[in-house]
Design a protein around this motif. Structure first.
Motif, PDB file in Angstrom:
ATOM      1  N   LEU A  18      -1.511   0.157  -4.034  1.00 54.57           N
ATOM      2  CA  LEU A  18      -0.516  -0.670  -4.722  1.00 54.57           C
ATOM      3  C   LEU A  18       0.825  -0.710  -4.008  1.00 54.57           C
ATOM      4  O   LEU A  18       1.563  -1.689  -4.124  1.00 54.57           O
ATOM      5  CB  LEU A  18      -0.309  -0.165  -6.155  1.00 54.57           C
ATOM      6  N   GLY A  19       1.156   0.353  -3.277  1.00 48.35           N
ATOM      7  CA  GLY A  19       2.453   0.367  -2.611  1.00 48.35           C
ATOM      8  C   GLY A  19       2.779   1.770  -2.141  1.00 48.35           C
ATOM      9  O   GLY A  19       1.924   2.666  -2.179  1.00 48.35           O
ATOM     10  N   SER A  20       4.034   1.946  -1.691  1.00 45.02           N
ATOM     11  CA  SER A  20       4.470   3.237  -1.161  1.00 45.02           C
ATOM     12  C   SER A  20       5.905   3.477  -1.612  1.00 45.02           C
ATOM     13  O   SER A  20       6.752   2.590  -1.462  1.00 45.02           O
ATOM     14  CB  SER A  20       4.414   3.232   0.370  1.00 45.02           C
ATOM     15  N   VAL A  21       6.156   4.683  -2.122  1.00 46.49           N
ATOM     16  CA  VAL A  21       7.524   4.981  -2.566  1.00 46.49           C
ATOM     17  C   VAL A  21       8.219   5.909  -1.581  1.00 46.49           C
ATOM     18  O   VAL A  21       7.591   6.762  -0.952  1.00 46.49           O
ATOM     19  CB  VAL A  21       7.545   5.641  -3.970  1.00 46.49           C
ATOM     20  N   CYS A  22       9.526   5.730  -1.461  1.00 43.91           N
ATOM     21  CA  CYS A  22      10.327   6.560  -0.554  1.00 43.91           C
ATOM     22  C   CYS A  22      10.508   7.952  -1.159  1.00 43.91           C
ATOM     23  O   CYS A  22      10.822   8.084  -2.345  1.00 43.91           O
ATOM     24  CB  CYS A  22      11.694   5.900  -0.333  1.00 43.91           C
ATOM     25  N   VAL A  23      10.323   8.988  -0.340  1.00 43.94           N
ATOM     26  CA  VAL A  23      10.454  10.358  -0.850  1.00 43.94           C
ATOM     27  C   VAL A  23      11.901  10.693  -1.187  1.00 43.94           C
ATOM     28  O   VAL A  23      12.159  11.641  -1.927  1.00 43.94           O
ATOM     29  CB  VAL A  23       9.931  11.414   0.158  1.00 43.94           C
ATOM     30  N   LEU A  24      12.854   9.945  -0.644  1.00 38.91           N
ATOM     31  CA  LEU A  24      14.263  10.243  -0.919  1.00 38.91           C
ATOM     32  C   LEU A  24      14.803   9.432  -2.084  1.00 38.91           C
ATOM     33  O   LEU A  24      15.329   9.983  -3.047  1.00 38.91           O
ATOM     34  CB  LEU A  24      15.110   9.984   0.340  1.00 38.91           C
ATOM     35  N   CYS A  25      14.682   8.087  -2.014  1.00 37.84           N
ATOM     36  CA  CYS A  25      15.328   7.251  -3.024  1.00 37.84           C
ATOM     37  C   CYS A  25      14.353   6.692  -4.063  1.00 37.84           C
ATOM     38  O   CYS A  25      14.782   6.092  -5.059  1.00 37.84           O
ATOM     39  CB  CYS A  25      16.074   6.088  -2.357  1.00 37.84           C
ATOM     40  N   PRO A  31       2.382  -2.974  -0.025  1.00 42.33           N
ATOM     41  CA  PRO A  31       1.507  -2.712   1.127  1.00 42.33           C
ATOM     42  C   PRO A  31       1.844  -3.580   2.338  1.00 42.33           C
ATOM     43  O   PRO A  31       1.599  -3.181   3.469  1.00 42.33           O
ATOM     44  CB  PRO A  31       0.108  -3.032   0.592  1.00 42.33           C
ATOM     45  N   GLN A  32       2.432  -4.750   2.084  1.00 42.51           N
ATOM     46  CA  GLN A  32       2.739  -5.662   3.189  1.00 42.51           C
ATOM     47  C   GLN A  32       3.985  -5.235   3.964  1.00 42.51           C
ATOM     48  O   GLN A  32       4.283  -5.803   5.013  1.00 42.51           O
ATOM     49  CB  GLN A  32       2.936  -7.098   2.665  1.00 42.51           C
ATOM     50  N   HIS A  33       4.735  -4.259   3.464  1.00 38.54           N
ATOM     51  CA  HIS A  33       5.939  -3.769   4.148  1.00 38.54           C
ATOM     52  C   HIS A  33       5.601  -3.389   5.591  1.00 38.54           C
ATOM     53  O   HIS A  33       4.685  -2.614   5.830  1.00 38.54           O
ATOM     54  CB  HIS A  33       6.466  -2.553   3.391  1.00 38.54           C
ATOM     55  N   ASP A  48       5.399   7.320   0.588  1.00 31.38           N
ATOM     56  CA  ASP A  48       4.224   7.990   0.021  1.00 31.38           C
ATOM     57  C   ASP A  48       3.360   6.941  -0.670  1.00 31.38           C
ATOM     58  O   ASP A  48       3.724   6.442  -1.734  1.00 31.38           O
ATOM     59  CB  ASP A  48       4.674   9.076  -0.970  1.00 31.38           C
ATOM     60  N   PRO A  49       2.243   6.588  -0.066  1.00 26.15           N
ATOM     61  CA  PRO A  49       1.387   5.547  -0.666  1.00 26.15           C
ATOM     62  C   PRO A  49       0.791   6.009  -1.996  1.00 26.15           C
ATOM     63  O   PRO A  49       0.533   7.197  -2.194  1.00 26.15           O
ATOM     64  CB  PRO A  49       0.273   5.352   0.376  1.00 26.15           C
ATOM     65  N   TYR A  50       0.585   5.064  -2.890  1.00 24.62           N
ATOM     66  CA  TYR A  50      -0.096   5.380  -4.153  1.00 24.62           C
ATOM     67  C   TYR A  50      -1.091   4.271  -4.475  1.00 24.62           C
ATOM     68  O   TYR A  50      -1.019   3.167  -3.934  1.00 24.62           O
ATOM     69  CB  TYR A  50       0.920   5.591  -5.293  1.00 24.62           C
TER      70      TYR A  50
END
Lengths: 437, 437
Positions: A18-25, A31-33, A48-50
């Motif tokens: 579904l996507g990836s979140v930044c470990v800091l913010c 996914p297309q990023h 961090d992909p989830y």
């Protein structure tokens, strides 16, 4: 050298990713990023992909993980960012053995000891699992030029699998890497740039060149998709011990020991078990013990210095807690002063109820010999560090003799045989016609 | 170091194994025969095991080879002398990959090239297949002390699997063996006796010690049961390419290239295909091309010198045709002056319609680089010799460009990386803050 039509089979996106979140913010990236890191935080903003865990949890696990068009580790494709449509030598690998090391367990005073043996992967290390994802993802986005910095193993994995894929590979490596590791790179046709400096300096040089040239980044702590591949060692261990998630979880290890350099493997291992628990496939997450070499132990040092390390979850606070220092250890693959994946590593170890510890070089060398002699597995020093952590953890009470202990064996001893031979003397030759008494 | 109760699972005899005939006099020996060689002819009287092919041919091949209680290569247990009752790290191995090396094929001008990649076996060479049978058979006869002579790979396989089994291992090895290979032995706890002489001299010393001490012989050319294990590489190749013997045999290779030292692997490979043909599972036996290093080429030299080599079948006549000479080659594993298994090797190669050829050290080194760069497989020189034979065979008309060619890759390049690096120069390091232009 390279060129010609790619014969690599097609690679499709995993629609469960579904996507990836930044470990800091915490910012979410689709996914297309196309940047490898957070668009706001830059290189420290590791993603961090989830996945769509709710939908995955509804599926029958045997249907979910039973099918493997691409073979090997790709049966876990529902929890990986991409999915090759067919098997190929450039990415089909995995299913490495798990050894029940009874004699070694007895020697260490443990009830049970399992070795997850990744020394038999194509380039001789677990990092092939990450390189396989790199090759597959690069294929899916049409990239034919890949690059990385590496103390040797990540580079070898990219060189080997890149040669199988017919991709152009550029590698930044500290000039101090063991010659057998450099030999692998050159022979496999990679463009090797040796840096008269540390791994950390080689890493920074590689990032600049990747940005400048638009190469695909196979730096695991930079391109978070790669660490997803490393989860498959944990998936395989869990699947093997539970007979494909059909048996009770009391067959799972209580503790898993993992050597720690950049922090990618240890966090991927923690994530693997956490995801399986989220999907309801296992009932517990083993405690993850991250083992660093005493001469390169920023995570273990910070962990020991902090009053409540497991309570530290804020990314910036974790970064602030970890100091860098000059590094030196026989375990070249984990000789890292700035663990790029320190935030993920810290959080996963903390969440598992584990800890970071350190072991000195003498203990590492002794562990190489113990594993070879009592379990028949020849690990490089960086891989044997994980085993060296077992007696340390026993002595400090982190684990008990009744725990079921697993150790990830992440790299082959033949990559640096001289290191393994420290303190071992070869016998004097006898003459060919010698009397045998 | 050793001792304690053995935890090895039980090993049963294969009731389809009917006996073993001497390659020189033809005398039949029952499975219970406890000498390793012919009771009449002595050390040159190497035995050749045979099975109840009529009964095996009547069985459904999928039932025959589908089941593998002990896993890995043991699914071919009906054509092996013994059968472990359970999987164990000391003998469960095999199922190595077959790579379709398209870029390498194109470079060599071949339609198709397959690499059977045994570099990923536990000790990094095909010889683990023989050592697995040694450990299993020794278990079945109650032997706990094993010994061999070796240029390195057979020794490593015994040291690694012996450590897993908890068996006592003694190894005779030429002092000139590459240090990484010696390192493996010492680290795995073997008693290593380095001989200041040739492999042939180490072999003779080991035979005397084995006889004197009553040890189990893991000398492949002496104990014929071990070469049976080596057949499994050929079985796996055939099974993989025919999807478990369900597809037409036009998927089989026309030619298989095998490096030749003692002659065990080449004869085992020929025997593997011949047995499958006898059982009606495949319709043809590929031509087996045995490749020797020019500096150690008694078989290739005799083959070239003989007017009708394929017509030579009498054991004593084959022995008489093969002269020994001083040997010297970069390919240490096949640096053998007296191929102990020369009679079997000659006969199997002749029966397949193949030949023995030789390649010089420069061609071997070049083949190491070609295979690494174009196929992503790092072979030791002795293994790359087989690939080096391909252009030689093409040029002499032994094979044609339309042939489907397979090459056995018998040992990992990390066992002797310096040899692979002959003529390769490593780049000069750049400073850590270097401009990247």
């Amino acid at each position: 050298v390279y060129g010609g039509e790619s014969t690599l089979p097609a690679v499709t996106a995993n629609t469960h990713w579904l996507g990836s979140v930044c470990v800091l913010c915490g910012r979410d990236h689709p996914p297309q990023h196309r940047g490898f890191v957070c668009s706001g935080c830059g290189p420290d903003g590791i993603l961090d992909p989830y996945y769509d865990y709710a939908q995955l949890a509804a599926a029958d696990p045997r249907a979910l993980f039973g099918e493997a068009t691409a073979g090997g580790m790709w049966r876990f494709a529902p929890l990986l960012p991409v999915r090759p449509t067919a098997a190929h030598g450039a990415w089909t690998l995995g299913d490495t053995p798990v050894h029940r090391a009874d004699r070694l367990a007895a020697h260490l005073g443990l009830k049970e000891l399992l070795l997850k043996d990744d020394t038999c992967l194509p380039s001789g290390s677990l990092k092939d699992r990450a390189a396989a994802v790199a090759i597959a993802h690069a294929r899916s986005v049409g990239a034919r030029q890949l690059a990385c910095a590496s103390t040797g193993n990540a580079a070898a994995s990219l060189a080997v699998l890149g040669a199988r894929a017919g991709s152009a590979v550029t590698i930044y490596v500290p000039a101090s890497a063991p010659r057998p590791k450099l030999a692998q790179l050159v022979l496999h046709g990679a463009r090797v740039i040796t840096v008269d400096g540390t791994y950390d300096q080689a890493f920074d040089l590689s990032l600049a060149a990747i940005a400048e040239n638009g190469w695909y980044s196979r730096n695991c702590a930079h391109n978070s998709l790669l660490a997803e591949g490393k989860k498959t060692a944990g998936f395989e261990l869990a699947a093997r011990l539970t007979a494909g998630f059909t048996r009770a979880e009391d067959t799972l290890p209580d503790v898993v020991f993992v050597s720690v350099g950049d922090g990618c493997i240890v966090s991927a291992t923690g994530k693997a078990f956490a995801e399986l628990e989220t999907l309801g496939l296992i009932g517990k997450v083993p405690r993850i013990i991250g083992v660093q070499a005493a001469g390169a132990s920023p995570l273990a040092t910070a962990w020991a210095a902090h009053a409540n390390p497991a309570g530290l979850v804020d990314g910036a606070a974790i970064m602030a807690a970890i100091r860098t220092a000059p590094v030196r250890t026989i375990a070249d693959s984990i000789c890292v002063g700035v663990p790029r994946n320190r935030v993920k590593a810290w959080r996963r170890v903390a969440a598992s109820g584990g800890a970071f510890i350190s072991v000195d070089d003498a203990a590492i060398t002794a562990a190489v010999g113990l594993m070879a002699r009592l379990a028949g597995v020849f690990a490089e020093p960086s891989a044997a560090a994980a085993l060296a952590g077992v007696p340390v953890a026993l002595q400090s009470g982190l684990i008990s003799r009744g725990d079921r202990v697993a150790v990830l064996v992440t790299g082959h001893g033949l990559k640096d045989p001289e290191a393994g031979l420290q303190g071992v003397s070869l016998p004097d030759p006898i003459p060919p016609a010698a009397d045998r008494n």
